[in-house]
Design a protein around this motif. Structure first.
Motif, mmCIF file in Angstrom:
data_model
loop_
_atom_site.group_PDB
_atom_site.id
_atom_site.type_symbol
_atom_site.label_atom_id
_atom_site.label_comp_id
_atom_site.label_asym_id
_atom_site.label_seq_id
_atom_site.Cartn_x
_atom_site.Cartn_y
_atom_site.Cartn_z
ATOM 1 N N HIS A 248 18.043 -7.279 0.337
ATOM 2 C CA HIS A 248 18.654 -7.801 1.566
ATOM 3 C C HIS A 248 19.448 -6.741 2.325
ATOM 4 N N ASN A 249 19.193 -5.455 2.008
ATOM 5 C CA ASN A 249 19.728 -4.369 2.818
ATOM 6 C C ASN A 249 18.753 -3.196 2.739
ATOM 7 N N GLN A 250 19.019 -2.145 3.521
ATOM 8 C CA GLN A 250 18.048 -1.052 3.606
ATOM 9 C C GLN A 250 17.870 -0.339 2.275
ATOM 10 N N ALA A 251 18.952 -0.162 1.502
ATOM 11 C CA ALA A 251 18.853 0.557 0.225
ATOM 12 C C ALA A 251 17.940 -0.182 -0.748
ATOM 13 N N SER A 252 18.107 -1.501 -0.844
ATOM 14 C CA SER A 252 17.274 -2.264 -1.785
ATOM 15 C C SER A 252 15.833 -2.361 -1.294
ATOM 16 N N VAL A 253 15.619 -2.382 0.038
ATOM 17 C CA VAL A 253 14.254 -2.369 0.568
ATOM 18 C C VAL A 253 13.596 -1.015 0.307
ATOM 19 N N GLU A 254 14.349 0.083 0.459
ATOM 20 C CA GLU A 254 13.819 1.414 0.150
ATOM 21 C C GLU A 254 13.375 1.481 -1.313
ATOM 22 N N ALA A 255 14.178 0.910 -2.215
ATOM 23 C CA ALA A 255 13.818 0.891 -3.635
ATOM 24 C C ALA A 255 12.536 0.105 -3.858
ATOM 25 N N LEU A 256 12.398 -1.025 -3.161
ATOM 26 C CA LEU A 256 11.188 -1.847 -3.273
ATOM 27 C C LEU A 256 9.960 -1.064 -2.801
ATOM 28 N N VAL A 257 10.089 -0.415 -1.638
ATOM 29 C CA VAL A 257 8.961 0.332 -1.070
ATOM 30 C C VAL A 257 8.545 1.470 -2.006
ATOM 31 N N MET A 258 9.518 2.202 -2.540
ATOM 32 C CA MET A 258 9.210 3.308 -3.459
ATOM 33 C C MET A 258 8.483 2.798 -4.702
ATOM 34 N N THR A 259 8.898 1.646 -5.208
ATOM 35 C CA THR A 259 8.272 1.086 -6.405
ATOM 36 C C THR A 259 6.862 0.607 -6.103
ATOM 37 N N LEU A 260 6.654 -0.001 -4.936
ATOM 38 C CA LEU A 260 5.305 -0.425 -4.535
ATOM 39 C C LEU A 260 4.367 0.772 -4.445
ATOM 40 N N ARG A 261 4.860 1.867 -3.852
ATOM 41 C CA ARG A 261 4.023 3.070 -3.712
ATOM 42 C C ARG A 261 3.695 3.665 -5.076
ATOM 43 N N GLU A 262 4.638 3.570 -5.981
ATOM 44 C CA GLU A 262 4.449 4.146 -7.314
ATOM 45 C C GLU A 262 3.505 3.312 -8.165
ATOM 46 N N ARG A 263 3.633 1.988 -8.090
ATOM 47 C CA ARG A 263 2.900 1.113 -8.997
ATOM 48 C C ARG A 263 1.640 0.500 -8.392
ATOM 49 N N TYR A 264 1.654 0.286 -7.079
ATOM 50 C CA TYR A 264 0.517 -0.372 -6.417
ATOM 51 C C TYR A 264 0.085 0.488 -5.234
ATOM 52 N N ARG A 265 -0.716 1.490 -5.518
ATOM 53 C CA ARG A 265 -1.054 2.471 -4.493
ATOM 54 C C ARG A 265 -2.205 2.029 -3.597
ATOM 55 N N SER A 266 -2.988 1.069 -4.026
ATOM 56 C CA SER A 266 -4.145 0.651 -3.228
ATOM 57 C C SER A 266 -4.222 -0.865 -3.187
ATOM 58 N N GLY A 267 -5.089 -1.343 -2.320
ATOM 59 C CA GLY A 267 -5.277 -2.789 -2.214
ATOM 60 C C GLY A 267 -4.557 -3.371 -1.019
ATOM 61 N N ARG A 268 -5.016 -4.533 -0.606
ATOM 62 C CA ARG A 268 -4.428 -5.222 0.545
ATOM 63 C C ARG A 268 -3.130 -5.897 0.128
ATOM 64 N N ARG A 269 -2.106 -5.729 0.929
ATOM 65 C CA ARG A 269 -0.808 -6.355 0.646
ATOM 66 C C ARG A 269 -0.467 -7.338 1.752
ATOM 67 N N MET A 270 0.099 -8.463 1.371
ATOM 68 C CA MET A 270 0.573 -9.447 2.341
ATOM 69 C C MET A 270 2.058 -9.673 2.110
ATOM 70 N N LEU A 271 2.813 -9.783 3.207
ATOM 71 C CA LEU A 271 4.264 -9.917 3.139
ATOM 72 C C LEU A 271 4.703 -11.276 3.665
ATOM 73 N N VAL A 272 5.506 -11.971 2.885
ATOM 74 C CA VAL A 272 6.218 -13.153 3.365
ATOM 75 C C VAL A 272 7.697 -12.774 3.359
ATOM 76 N N PHE A 273 8.327 -12.807 4.519
ATOM 77 C CA PHE A 273 9.690 -12.279 4.645
ATOM 78 C C PHE A 273 10.629 -13.335 5.229
ATOM 79 N N ALA A 274 11.836 -13.411 4.676
ATOM 80 C CA ALA A 274 12.880 -14.268 5.249
ATOM 81 C C ALA A 274 14.208 -13.532 5.160
#
Length: 292
Positions: A248-274
């Motif tokens: 719920h802030n930029q630091a935690s979103v940056e951590a999420l993005v880095m982890t996605l790039r590290e663990r899930y490098r390919s494939g279609r992603r869909m986002l549900v955001f609130a």
């Protein structure tokens, strides 16, 4: 779940008894004037501390609700204080600039009580260093006084337990503190940010051990392997992969993005955001949308 002792939450009966115990002082405060009416968090904090006292708890980890300087948890007399990082959050109360937020966070620093800091950005780091000097508090700074080396296990990360009902390890972390050198500390949470958090936690444990609260290396490793963090990059299922995250802030979103790039490098992603009012929704989406 806000007041667990040895991993156990209070029962419904205990919760009712705790609430009844604080009802009278809360009712008294509400008769004084509108500004004295306790918040939900303040009431929950009072109940938690009463629960810890009744449970004869020796050590408690207290998490600040918001900021630090004016938070209800800040009346404690701690053995050690920890600031993990600084990001823009609750800006309507804490300020827009990282240096302003850091000043509020640094309000938990107590005279002569050691502070462990994982703050890396220069501006808030300077504020924390200055407030540590003002309080004559020893400052242990990540990448200066203690270090970690992140060793993720390749591939995707599975749900909480494997077929043998054993905890799944996502990461091994080498951690060097002023007191101990540890190799391959198991961390069941994904992402380098969790390796940094592990380094902060282990440094706190080593510091407490040096101050008369001895803890063995076996206890540290067992504590790490049992860590749970629901809704923080949590995998609900694997096929298809469904991941839920409470960033719920930029630091935690940056951590999420880095982890996605590290663990899930390919494939279609869909986002549900609130997001809720007052959060930096534009800043978070600026980081998230290119990944989906």
């Amino acid at each position: 779940e806000r007041m667990t002792v040895d991993g156990n939450s209070p029962s419904e009966k205990q919760l009712v008894e705790l609430l009844n115990h604080v009802r009278t002082p809360v009712a008294h405060l509400e008769t004084l004037n509108a500004n004295m009416s306790p918040t939900y968090f303040e009431i929950a904090t009072a109940m938690a501390w009463l629960h810890f006292e009744q449970s004869e708890t020796q050590l408690v980890v207290l998490e600040v609700g918001m900021g630090g300087r004016l938070d209800s948890t800040n009346i404690c007399n701690p053995e050690v204080t920890i600031i993990t990082n600084i990001s823009r959050d609750h800006t309507e109360f804490l300020g827009e600039e990282l240096s302003q937020i850091a000043l509020e966070k640094a309000g938990i620093i107590k005279p002569h009580v050691p502070l462990i800091s994982g703050v890396m950005a220069r501006s808030p780091q300077n504020v924390i260093r200055q407030m540590s000097r003002v309080n004559d508090a020893e400052l242990l700074q990540l990448d200066r006084d203690f270090w970690y080396h992140y060793r993720p296990i390749p591939g995707s990360f599975a749900p909480d337990v494997n077929e043998m009902n054993e905890r799944t390890v996502c990461t091994f972390v080498d951690i060097e503190t002023p007191w101990e050198s540890r190799r391959a500390v198991p961390v069941p949470l994904a992402g380098e940010h969790q390796a940094a958090n592990a380094a902060l936690a282990v440094t706190a444990v080593d510091l407490l051990s040096s101050r008369g609260w001895p803890m063995t290396s076996e206890a540290v490793e067992q504590g790490m392997i049992e860590v749970r963090c629901p809704l923080r990059i949590e995998i609900l299922c694997e096929r298809p992969t469904v991941l839920v995250d409470a960033a719920h802030n930029q630091a935690s979103v940056e951590a999420l993005v880095m982890t996605l790039r590290e663990r899930y490098r390919s494939g279609r992603r869909m986002l549900v955001f609130a997001g809720t009012t007052g959060k930096d929704v534009k800043g978070m989406l600026r980081l998230l949308l290119p990944e989906f």
